[in-house]
Scaffold this motif. Sequence first.
Motif, PDB file in Angstrom:
ATOM      1  N   PRO A  50      -5.456  17.828  36.400  1.00  0.00           N
ATOM      2  CA  PRO A  50      -6.549  17.658  35.443  1.00  0.00           C
ATOM      3  C   PRO A  50      -7.060  19.019  34.963  1.00  0.00           C
ATOM      4  CG  PRO A  50      -6.951  16.365  37.433  1.00  0.00           C
ATOM      5  CD  PRO A  50      -5.793  17.271  37.705  1.00  0.00           C
ATOM      6  N   ILE A  51      -7.166  19.186  33.641  1.00  0.00           N
ATOM      7  CA  ILE A  51      -7.662  20.441  33.071  1.00  0.00           C
ATOM      8  C   ILE A  51      -8.700  20.168  31.993  1.00  0.00           C
ATOM      9  CG2 ILE A  51      -5.570  21.762  33.561  1.00  0.00           C
ATOM     10  CD1 ILE A  51      -4.839  21.466  30.596  1.00  0.00           C
ATOM     11  N   VAL A  52      -9.555  21.149  31.774  1.00  0.00           N
ATOM     12  CA  VAL A  52     -10.551  21.128  30.703  1.00  0.00           C
ATOM     13  C   VAL A  52     -10.362  22.423  29.920  1.00  0.00           C
ATOM     14  CG1 VAL A  52     -13.011  21.143  30.144  1.00  0.00           C
ATOM     15  CG2 VAL A  52     -12.179  19.797  32.087  1.00  0.00           C
ATOM     16  N   ILE A  53     -10.270  22.302  28.608  1.00  0.00           N
ATOM     17  CA  ILE A  53     -10.119  23.456  27.733  1.00  0.00           C
ATOM     18  C   ILE A  53     -11.355  23.510  26.835  1.00  0.00           C
ATOM     19  CG2 ILE A  53      -8.735  24.540  25.924  1.00  0.00           C
ATOM     20  CD1 ILE A  53      -6.383  22.744  27.012  1.00  0.00           C
ATOM     21  N   LEU A  54     -12.098  24.616  26.908  1.00  0.00           N
ATOM     22  CA  LEU A  54     -13.307  24.780  26.110  1.00  0.00           C
ATOM     23  C   LEU A  54     -13.123  25.873  25.071  1.00  0.00           C
ATOM     24  CD1 LEU A  54     -15.948  24.737  28.969  1.00  0.00           C
ATOM     25  CD2 LEU A  54     -15.514  22.921  27.316  1.00  0.00           C
ATOM     26  N   LYS A  55     -13.651  25.640  23.897  1.00  0.00           N
ATOM     27  CA  LYS A  55     -13.641  26.660  22.858  1.00  0.00           C
ATOM     28  C   LYS A  55     -14.780  27.626  23.124  1.00  0.00           C
ATOM     29  CE  LYS A  55     -13.837  27.277  17.910  1.00  0.00           C
ATOM     30  NZ  LYS A  55     -13.950  26.616  16.614  1.00  0.00           N
ATOM     31  N   SER A  56     -14.505  28.916  23.022  1.00  0.00           N
ATOM     32  CA  SER A  56     -15.565  29.912  23.213  1.00  0.00           C
ATOM     33  C   SER A  56     -15.182  31.211  22.519  1.00  0.00           C
ATOM     34  CB  SER A  56     -15.805  30.173  24.699  1.00  0.00           C
ATOM     35  OG  SER A  56     -14.703  30.811  25.268  1.00  0.00           O
ATOM     36  N   ALA A  57     -16.164  32.064  22.368  1.00  0.00           N
ATOM     37  CA  ALA A  57     -15.912  33.401  21.835  1.00  0.00           C
ATOM     38  C   ALA A  57     -15.126  34.189  22.887  1.00  0.00           C
ATOM     39  CB  ALA A  57     -17.227  34.100  21.527  1.00  0.00           C
ATOM     40  N   PRO A  58     -14.241  35.090  22.479  1.00  0.00           N
ATOM     41  CA  PRO A  58     -13.413  35.835  23.436  1.00  0.00           C
ATOM     42  C   PRO A  58     -14.204  36.536  24.541  1.00  0.00           C
ATOM     43  CG  PRO A  58     -12.612  36.193  21.232  1.00  0.00           C
ATOM     44  CD  PRO A  58     -13.908  35.427  21.100  1.00  0.00           C
ATOM     45  N   PHE A  59     -15.308  37.183  24.209  1.00  0.00           N
ATOM     46  CA  PHE A  59     -16.083  37.880  25.234  1.00  0.00           C
ATOM     47  C   PHE A  59     -16.672  36.894  26.242  1.00  0.00           C
ATOM     48  CE2 PHE A  59     -20.014  39.603  26.985  1.00  0.00           C
ATOM     49  CZ  PHE A  59     -19.531  40.771  27.560  1.00  0.00           C
ATOM     50  N   ASP A  60     -17.184  35.760  25.736  1.00  0.00           N
ATOM     51  CA  ASP A  60     -17.738  34.740  26.627  1.00  0.00           C
ATOM     52  C   ASP A  60     -16.657  34.171  27.535  1.00  0.00           C
ATOM     53  OD1 ASP A  60     -20.244  35.059  25.481  1.00  0.00           O
ATOM     54  OD2 ASP A  60     -19.947  33.424  24.051  1.00  0.00           O
ATOM     55  N   ALA A  61     -15.481  33.934  27.000  1.00  0.00           N
ATOM     56  CA  ALA A  61     -14.382  33.390  27.799  1.00  0.00           C
ATOM     57  C   ALA A  61     -14.002  34.350  28.921  1.00  0.00           C
ATOM     58  CB  ALA A  61     -13.172  33.111  26.913  1.00  0.00           C
ATOM     59  N   ARG A  62     -13.942  35.624  28.615  1.00  0.00           N
ATOM     60  CA  ARG A  62     -13.611  36.622  29.630  1.00  0.00           C
ATOM     61  C   ARG A  62     -14.664  36.612  30.741  1.00  0.00           C
ATOM     62  NH1 ARG A  62     -14.393  41.682  27.391  1.00  0.00           N
ATOM     63  NH2 ARG A  62     -12.841  41.109  25.859  1.00  0.00           N
ATOM     64  N   SER A  63     -15.921  36.575  30.354  1.00  0.00           N
ATOM     65  CA  SER A  63     -17.008  36.564  31.343  1.00  0.00           C
ATOM     66  C   SER A  63     -16.931  35.310  32.229  1.00  0.00           C
ATOM     67  CB  SER A  63     -18.361  36.603  30.656  1.00  0.00           C
ATOM     68  OG  SER A  63     -18.505  37.798  29.931  1.00  0.00           O
ATOM     69  N   LEU A  64     -16.652  34.166  31.618  1.00  0.00           N
ATOM     70  CA  LEU A  64     -16.540  32.924  32.392  1.00  0.00           C
ATOM     71  C   LEU A  64     -15.362  32.973  33.367  1.00  0.00           C
ATOM     72  CD1 LEU A  64     -17.360  30.372  29.569  1.00  0.00           C
ATOM     73  CD2 LEU A  64     -18.750  30.857  31.594  1.00  0.00           C
ATOM     74  N   ARG A  65     -14.223  33.484  32.907  1.00  0.00           N
ATOM     75  CA  ARG A  65     -13.052  33.596  33.802  1.00  0.00           C
ATOM     76  C   ARG A  65     -13.357  34.505  34.975  1.00  0.00           C
ATOM     77  NH1 ARG A  65     -10.284  33.735  28.895  1.00  0.00           N
ATOM     78  NH2 ARG A  65     -10.111  35.994  28.999  1.00  0.00           N
ATOM     79  N   GLU A  66     -14.012  35.628  34.713  1.00  0.00           N
ATOM     80  CA  GLU A  66     -14.356  36.556  35.786  1.00  0.00           C
ATOM     81  C   GLU A  66     -15.337  35.938  36.772  1.00  0.00           C
ATOM     82  OE1 GLU A  66     -15.694  40.016  33.689  1.00  0.00           O
ATOM     83  OE2 GLU A  66     -13.654  40.607  33.126  1.00  0.00           O
ATOM     84  N   ALA A  67     -16.273  35.144  36.273  1.00  0.00           N
ATOM     85  CA  ALA A  67     -17.273  34.508  37.140  1.00  0.00           C
ATOM     86  C   ALA A  67     -16.628  33.459  38.040  1.00  0.00           C
ATOM     87  CB  ALA A  67     -18.374  33.881  36.307  1.00  0.00           C
ATOM     88  N   THR A  68     -15.622  32.746  37.543  1.00  0.00           N
ATOM     89  CA  THR A  68     -14.983  31.710  38.348  1.00  0.00           C
ATOM     90  C   THR A  68     -13.919  32.264  39.277  1.00  0.00           C
ATOM     91  OG1 THR A  68     -13.395  31.195  36.601  1.00  0.00           O
ATOM     92  CG2 THR A  68     -15.424  29.896  36.664  1.00  0.00           C
ATOM     93  N   ALA A  69     -13.475  33.478  39.041  1.00  0.00           N
ATOM     94  CA  ALA A  69     -12.437  34.081  39.886  1.00  0.00           C
ATOM     95  C   ALA A  69     -13.006  34.539  41.233  1.00  0.00           C
ATOM     96  CB  ALA A  69     -11.790  35.253  39.166  1.00  0.00           C
TER      97      ALA A  69
END
Length: 70
Positions: A50-69
Amino acid sequence: MKGTALQQRACARAEELPGAVLTHPFGANWDVYKFRDKVFMLQTAITGVPIVILKSAPFDARSLREATAT
């Protein structure tokens, strides 16, 4: 939070948003949420995971990936 629980929570949140519409333009295996005919979220488990794909601005996406890592 992962998998099906994440999809359920994302779906519940999307349905709370005024004007959000659930569509299935890619078939029954894909949930596509739109606002004013613009896609903002996709969900599927077509790959077996199961996956969820969200649209976001590139900077926001990077910040979210770093926060979940962490």
